[in-house]
Write a protein that holds these residues in place. Structure first.
Motif, short mmCIF file in Angstrom:
data_model
loop_
_atom_site.label_atom_id
_atom_site.label_comp_id
_atom_site.label_asym_id
_atom_site.label_seq_id
_atom_site.Cartn_x
_atom_site.Cartn_y
_atom_site.Cartn_z
N ASP A 344 0.83 -1.20 0.00
CA ASP A 344 0.00 0.00 0.00
C ASP A 344 0.87 1.26 0.00
N ALA A 345 1.96 1.23 0.78
CA ALA A 345 2.84 2.40 0.84
C ALA A 345 3.48 2.67 -0.51
N SER A 346 3.87 1.61 -1.23
CA SER A 346 4.48 1.80 -2.55
C SER A 346 3.47 2.36 -3.55
N LEU A 347 2.25 1.83 -3.51
CA LEU A 347 1.23 2.34 -4.42
C LEU A 347 0.86 3.78 -4.10
N THR A 348 0.81 4.11 -2.81
CA THR A 348 0.52 5.49 -2.42
C THR A 348 1.61 6.42 -2.92
N LEU A 349 2.87 6.01 -2.74
CA LEU A 349 3.98 6.84 -3.23
C LEU A 349 3.90 7.00 -4.74
N ALA A 350 3.64 5.91 -5.45
CA ALA A 350 3.55 5.99 -6.91
C ALA A 350 2.46 6.96 -7.34
N ARG A 351 1.28 6.89 -6.70
CA ARG A 351 0.20 7.81 -7.05
C ARG A 351 0.57 9.26 -6.74
N ASP A 352 1.17 9.46 -5.56
CA ASP A 352 1.54 10.82 -5.16
C ASP A 352 2.56 11.42 -6.12
N LEU A 353 3.55 10.62 -6.52
CA LEU A 353 4.58 11.12 -7.44
C LEU A 353 3.99 11.39 -8.81
#
Length: 436
Positions: A344-353
């Protein structure tokens, strides 16, 4: 003719061959030899057949990465069926042969070259192709016993050209070899050692001058971490970077271009600063920069020994966008030990970036030979993650060969299981919190 070198010359590995040819062109030897380029399996077999009619020995040189090893073994068998002979020796080099010499020999190659190839090739040429007693090789003797002669001696990058003038073979210039960071998933520091070895500024300029003389216009660099040029530590030396870029910009001339921090190299997120970005803007032509993030989970980044966290990644992207660059961010999905919170943290970072304007270059974790995570499970990307990654791809915010890498990962994991590493495993995986 004493020796014919037939290169299985594939687009994916031309750089490595150009470096070997650069070393060869300045080498004095009593061996009478010639070089031929096999750009297809059929052309390679034709060169072998032709060479066996006139040469005492034929060395067929191969170079490949671990994900390509299985496919190239099939190609080797096909070439042997088309052309072979008692004086033909197939030599495999590169990171896979270095990390897995026994696998490489069992897959059909006669010799595995271990470590850096320049000095090994020169010694093979001097010996007219006979591998006996040459450092940097693994092979089986007449009785079938494994012979290892150790890694080849490392020499300064300045000792050999980074491309070949004699054979007119050019490529991005390697300015740094080795890496102090030793990330657990990366083969580079474990093949070349966990320290930086830089090409000197004067030697870089010599290459740029030769390129301009040949009418080439674009200067690109090969380095594991672009802003580490000129330093021995983890701190960037921006004065050395500016000297490098200014000299290359002057050398390539008013009609030439310099690219830095873009393919085929990248920048570590903690190295990104306004000053560094403005140096790139001042001297270079690229409007895009590659930043290595790898995961959106600080826990996984710590386990991978990345040496930075997610906040450095966010900061790097924000600075890059503010300075007018398009930022491409490398991320690896399915890292060892990942739990649902890490995904979830990786997907959140990907979306934010992506919302900031970055593009995600997606990878699937592959347990690469020669790395501390060689024996880790293959990257497992769950359906929900695939759906989210596809969504990012559809909006133009994500690209990469991560789907194909899932297949490679499973194959590499099976090979690692078939060839267990002796002694204690160095695989250190993140520990999930209790209850997960």
């Amino acid at each position: 003719m004493d020796l014919v070198l037939v290169l299985r010359y594939r687009k994916a590995v031309t750089y490595g061959f150009h470096v070997l040819l650069g070393a060869l062109e300045g080498h004095e030897t009593t061996t009478r030899y010639e070089v031929r380029f096999g750009e297809t399996p059929e052309a390679t077999a034709a060169h072998i057949r032709d060479a066996t009619a006139s040469a005492k020995r034929v060395l067929v040189l191969w170079s490949f990465y671990s994900p390509d090893a299985a496919a190239l073994a099939e190609e080797l068998a096909a070439i042997r069926a088309l052309a072979d002979g008692p004086q033909v020796t197939h030599v495999a080099g590169g990171v896979h042969a270095t990390a897995e010499p026994v696998q490489t020999l069992d897959a059909g190659w006669d010799v595995a070259a271990i470590g850096e190839g320049e000095t090994t090739l020169l010694a093979l040429v001097d010996a007219a192709g006979d591998p006996a007693g040459i450092h940097g090789l693994a092979y089986r003797d007449a009785a079938g016993e494994l012979v290892r002669t150790g890694k080849a001696r490392q020499r300064p990058l300045d000792d050999f050209p980074g491309f070949s003038l004699r054979w007119d073979k050019f490529n991005a210039l390697e300015i740094t070899r080795g890496c102090v960071y030793a990330c657990r998933f990366c083969q580079t520091p474990f093949m070349f050692s966990a320290r930086f070895r830089h090409r000197s500024l004067g030697n870089v300029r010599w290459h740029v001058d030769r390129m301009r003389e040949r009418g080439l216009r674009d200067v690109r660099f090969i380095t594991p971490t672009a802003l580490s040029y000129g330093t021995r530590s983890e701190e960037p030396n921006l004065a050395a970077i500016e000297e490098l870029l200014a000299s290359c910009r002057e050398g390539i001339g008013p009609h030439g271009r310099v690219f830095f921090g873009s393919f085929p190299s990248e920048i570590r997120p903690e190295h990104v600063s306004r000053e560094a970005l403005r140096l790139v803007k001042r001297y270079c032509a690229n409007t895009n920069i590659i930043v290595g993030a790898q995961s959106g989970s600080d826990r996984v980044l710590d386990a991978a020994k990345r040496g930075h966290g997610t906040e450095e990644v966010r900061r790097a992207v924000r600075l890059g966008v503010e300075e007018g660059f398009r930022i491409n961010v490398d991320m690896i999905f399915g890292m060892p030990g990942e739990g649902p919170d890490d995904v979830d943290a990786s997907l959140t970072l990907a979306r934010d970036l992506a919302d900031l304007g970055a593009r995600i270059h997606a990878h699937t974790f592959m347990p690469l030979p020669g790395t501390p995570w060689r024996d880790a499970p293959p990257g497992d990307v769950d359906p929900a993650t695939i759906t989210e990654v596809d969504r990012l791809s559809q909006r133009g915010a994500l690209y990469g060969h991560w789907q194909k890498q899932r297949v490679h990962a499973a194959r590499l994991a099976a090979a690692a299981e078939a060839y267990p590493r002796p002694g204690r495993s160095r695989t250190i995986l993140p520990t999930l919190p209790l209850g997960e």
